[in-house]
Write a protein that holds these residues in place. Sequence first.
Motif, PDB file in Angstrom:
ATOM      1  N   ALA A   1      40.011 -57.427   7.401  1.00 61.73           N
ATOM      2  CA  ALA A   1      40.896 -56.133   7.123  1.00 61.73           C
ATOM      3  C   ALA A   1      42.475 -56.454   7.347  1.00 61.73           C
ATOM      4  CB  ALA A   1      40.704 -54.815   7.474  1.00 61.73           C
ATOM      5  N   ILE A   2      42.645 -57.009   8.662  1.00 63.30           N
ATOM      6  CA  ILE A   2      44.078 -57.401   9.120  1.00 63.30           C
ATOM      7  C   ILE A   2      44.300 -58.473   8.242  1.00 63.30           C
ATOM      8  CG2 ILE A   2      45.235 -58.816  10.936  1.00 63.30           C
ATOM      9  CD1 ILE A   2      43.389 -56.959  12.905  1.00 63.30           C
ATOM     10  N   THR A   3      43.880 -59.529   7.824  1.00 58.30           N
ATOM     11  CA  THR A   3      44.193 -60.624   6.874  1.00 58.30           C
ATOM     12  C   THR A   3      44.668 -59.965   5.498  1.00 58.30           C
ATOM     13  OG1 THR A   3      42.806 -62.274   7.931  1.00 58.30           O
ATOM     14  CG2 THR A   3      43.467 -62.897   5.832  1.00 58.30           C
ATOM     15  N   LEU A   4      43.722 -59.285   5.012  1.00 58.18           N
ATOM     16  CA  LEU A   4      44.189 -58.591   3.627  1.00 58.18           C
ATOM     17  C   LEU A   4      45.375 -57.627   3.830  1.00 58.18           C
ATOM     18  CD1 LEU A   4      40.383 -57.672   2.531  1.00 58.18           C
ATOM     19  CD2 LEU A   4      41.949 -59.632   1.695  1.00 58.18           C
TER      20      LEU A   4
ATOM     21  N   HIS B   1      48.388 -49.047   7.481  1.00 54.98           N
ATOM     22  CA  HIS B   1      46.788 -49.575   7.453  1.00 54.98           C
ATOM     23  C   HIS B   1      46.791 -50.747   8.100  1.00 54.98           C
ATOM     24  CE1 HIS B   1      44.954 -46.509   4.952  1.00 54.98           C
ATOM     25  NE2 HIS B   1      46.039 -46.657   4.005  1.00 54.98           N
ATOM     26  N   LEU B   2      47.796 -51.634   8.103  1.00 52.96           N
ATOM     27  CA  LEU B   2      47.862 -52.882   9.019  1.00 52.96           C
ATOM     28  C   LEU B   2      47.770 -52.386  10.731  1.00 52.96           C
ATOM     29  CD1 LEU B   2      47.710 -55.993   9.606  1.00 52.96           C
ATOM     30  CD2 LEU B   2      49.987 -55.910   9.150  1.00 52.96           C
TER      31      LEU B   2
ATOM     32  N   ASP C   1      42.633 -51.881  -2.710  1.00 53.34           N
ATOM     33  CA  ASP C   1      41.117 -51.211  -2.502  1.00 53.34           C
ATOM     34  C   ASP C   1      40.267 -52.062  -2.000  1.00 53.34           C
ATOM     35  OD1 ASP C   1      42.086 -49.167  -4.400  1.00 53.34           O
ATOM     36  OD2 ASP C   1      41.279 -50.039  -6.183  1.00 53.34           O
ATOM     37  N   GLU C   2      40.207 -53.461  -2.242  1.00 54.71           N
ATOM     38  CA  GLU C   2      39.584 -54.518  -1.291  1.00 54.71           C
ATOM     39  C   GLU C   2      39.733 -54.182   0.275  1.00 54.71           C
ATOM     40  OE1 GLU C   2      38.327 -58.991  -0.612  1.00 54.71           O
ATOM     41  OE2 GLU C   2      39.930 -58.362  -2.078  1.00 54.71           O
TER      42      GLU C   2
END
Length: 103
Positions: free
Chosen positions: A42-45, A62-63, A28-29
């Motif tokens: 976002a890439i890191t997560l 998503h990545l 979700d984050e």
Amino acid sequence: LRPIAFALALCAATAGLLAPAAAAATFDEALAVKRSGDHTRAITLFEELVAAEPRNAQYLFHLGTVQGWAGRTDEALATFERALQIAPQDADVRLGYGRVLAW
């Protein structure tokens, strides 16, 4: 020894039950950060999510999408290729791969 064994078993069971909720919160984050436009974060997560579940095509999708948005085309293509190996019929993955190819 029995109370200690029981406590260890309870801890192990609890950890197993909490792991999916923690992963969902992280997903979700990651989605929220993706939507905010912070591509680097976002890439890191999403990389962390993929590291935890390397065969999750949704995480890879998503990545790859965010990598593409960030101009990291080669990485995005490689990520989508991994996702296609896992879920070759997934329409979102196929579309995302094609979109990055067009960029």
